[in-house]
Design a protein around this motif. Structure first.
Motif, PDB file in Angstrom:
ATOM      1  N   VAL A 289       0.832  -1.201   0.000  1.00 25.44           N
ATOM      2  CA  VAL A 289       0.000   0.000   0.000  1.00 25.44           C
ATOM      3  C   VAL A 289       0.872   1.259   0.000  1.00 25.44           C
ATOM      4  CG1 VAL A 289      -0.255   0.321   2.503  1.00 25.44           C
ATOM      5  CG2 VAL A 289      -2.136   0.950   0.966  1.00 25.44           C
ATOM      6  N   SER A 290       2.057   1.191   0.606  1.00 24.83           N
ATOM      7  CA  SER A 290       2.957   2.344   0.605  1.00 24.83           C
ATOM      8  C   SER A 290       3.507   2.601  -0.796  1.00 24.83           C
ATOM      9  CB  SER A 290       4.110   2.114   1.587  1.00 24.83           C
ATOM     10  OG  SER A 290       3.622   1.960   2.910  1.00 24.83           O
ATOM     11  N   HIS A 293       0.780   4.179  -2.831  1.00 24.12           N
ATOM     12  CA  HIS A 293       0.523   5.570  -2.455  1.00 24.12           C
ATOM     13  C   HIS A 293       1.606   6.503  -2.966  1.00 24.12           C
ATOM     14  CE1 HIS A 293      -0.394   9.005   0.292  1.00 24.12           C
ATOM     15  NE2 HIS A 293      -1.624   8.566   0.111  1.00 24.12           N
ATOM     16  N   ASP A 303      -8.314   7.485  -1.879  1.00 22.83           N
ATOM     17  CA  ASP A 303      -6.893   7.274  -1.575  1.00 22.83           C
ATOM     18  C   ASP A 303      -6.617   7.195  -0.076  1.00 22.83           C
ATOM     19  OD1 ASP A 303      -6.463   7.272  -4.248  1.00 22.83           O
ATOM     20  OD2 ASP A 303      -5.456   9.221  -4.347  1.00 22.83           O
ATOM     21  N   ASP A 304      -6.990   8.235   0.657  1.00 23.83           N
ATOM     22  CA  ASP A 304      -6.706   8.262   2.099  1.00 23.83           C
ATOM     23  C   ASP A 304      -7.456   7.172   2.848  1.00 23.83           C
ATOM     24  OD1 ASP A 304      -5.029  10.410   1.712  1.00 23.83           O
ATOM     25  OD2 ASP A 304      -6.569  11.910   2.166  1.00 23.83           O
ATOM     26  N   LEU A 307      -5.706   3.829   2.174  1.00 25.54           N
ATOM     27  CA  LEU A 307      -4.443   3.765   2.915  1.00 25.54           C
ATOM     28  C   LEU A 307      -4.696   3.500   4.391  1.00 25.54           C
ATOM     29  CD1 LEU A 307      -1.333   4.164   2.853  1.00 25.54           C
ATOM     30  CD2 LEU A 307      -1.753   6.590   3.326  1.00 25.54           C
TER      31      LEU A 307
END
Length: 341
Positions: A289-290, A293, A303-304, A307
């Motif tokens: 996921v990092s 992003h 998006d947020d 995450l």
């Protein structure tokens, strides 16, 4: 049945619109788990013709329904057999209800439904459907049915062991998996959105590590202080059959480990397997996921939230895994009815 049929209908739709990669993956995710579960059932229940086709699961359902409607068995007989007899000693219908069908639902849904959900979310990401919230009804129904089937099969399996108190353990497993499964699914989908088929490398490495760990540290038992009755072992009559152990660990247990943790009766509660699997889950989820992003080129409304869901859900899942271990082995919150670990 609904889960399988909706997958087939969706595969046909992909073929009609010339999306042959998605068509092939959808069919593969639908049929390959059926081959695996029919092979397991054939070993456990004997090599019958319907396992070779393979239509073993519908055949077992028909056997159970016929027995009930014809008056040959009553639900009380099934419950009594579950509480008083080892699964190997139960009559065919009782054994099917208490052991074979929960096993079939668990492996069949997890190895079919969870990959299907990942594929459908990936398709929505690639086609922009998730950003615009333009989701076809068939896709929404397919994903919803797949998730509910997976969640139900896990809860049923975790509470089907003879000593487990379902009213205690069921709600715990429900909350755990409602958090754990979406975090894993989202991490895989978001990473695949950026690096596409490299996600299979991540999945393959996780599977390989867990297959090695399961085969190294899994002990099959028939007597002693096991945390469940020896008769509830998935392959308890295979103590000396190393080939069966290897095949079961490699092609049933390890693939399930890629998506979530499930209690199989064929392994004792060594800390090695849950520790390794939890560490792999946490590390790969965070990394995937990092990377997504940092590398993604466009901004979307989700998006947020995505995450946070992956990071928070992965961390919470580790805490649930620790509580699961402590409840089974250390504290009075154990779901084992008589407290005898």
């Amino acid at each position: 049945m609904a889960d399988f049929v909706t997958d087939l209908v969706l595969a046909v739709e992909y073929a009609i619109h010339d999306h042959y990669y998605w068509f092939g993956l959808t069919l593969g995710f639908a049929f390959v788990p059926q081959l695996i579960i029919n092979a397991v059932l054939a070993y456990l229940d004997g090599c019958k013709w319907y396992y070779l086709l393979p239509v073993g699961v519908p055949a077992k359902y028909f056997q159970v329904l016929y027995a009930f409607f014809s008056g040959k068995h009553k639900p009380d007989d099934i419950l009594e057999a579950r509480e008083t007899e080892d699964q190997e000693d139960q009559k065919p219908v009782a054994r099917a209800v208490n052991h074979l069908l929960p096993m079939a639902r668990l492996v069949g849904t997890l190895l079919e439904s969870l990959p299907e959900i990942c594929l459908q979310i990936y398709v929505l990401l690639r086609m922009g459907g998730l950003s615009s919230l333009e989701i076809q009804t068939l896709k929404a129904v397919t994903m919803a049915v797949s998730f509910v089937a997976s969640l139900y099969s896990i809860i049923e399996w975790e509470t089907h062991f003879p000593k487990v108190k379902a009213w205690v353990w069921g709600p715990f497993v429900f909350v755990w998996k409602v958090i754990d499964l979406p975090a894993r699914i989202l991490a895989l989908c978001l990473f695949a959105f950026i690096y596409r088929y490299w996600v299979f490398v991540v999945v393959g490495l996780h599977w390989l590590v867990m297959a090695t760990v399961e085969n190294m540290f899994c002990r099959y038992f028939r007597e002693g202080d096991a945390w469940i009755e020896p008769g509830a072992d998935v392959i308890s009559d295979s103590t000396s059959n190393n080939c069966v152990k290897f095949m079961f660990n490699t092609f049933v247990v390890a693939p399930v480990d890629v998506f979530t943790w499930v209690t199989f009766g064929s392994r004792t509660l060594y800390p090695v397997q849950p520790i390794v699997n939890s560490a792999l889950m946490l590390a790969t989820n965070i990394v995937m996921v990092s990377v997504w992003h940092l590398v993604k080129e466009t901004e979307s409304w989700y998006d947020d939230a995505a995450l946070g869901a992956v990071l928070g859900g992965s961390g919470a899942s580790v805490l649930f895994q620790v509580l699961y271990w402590l409840c089974y082995t250390r504290f009075s919150c154990s779901p084992i009815a008589d407290g005898n670990v």
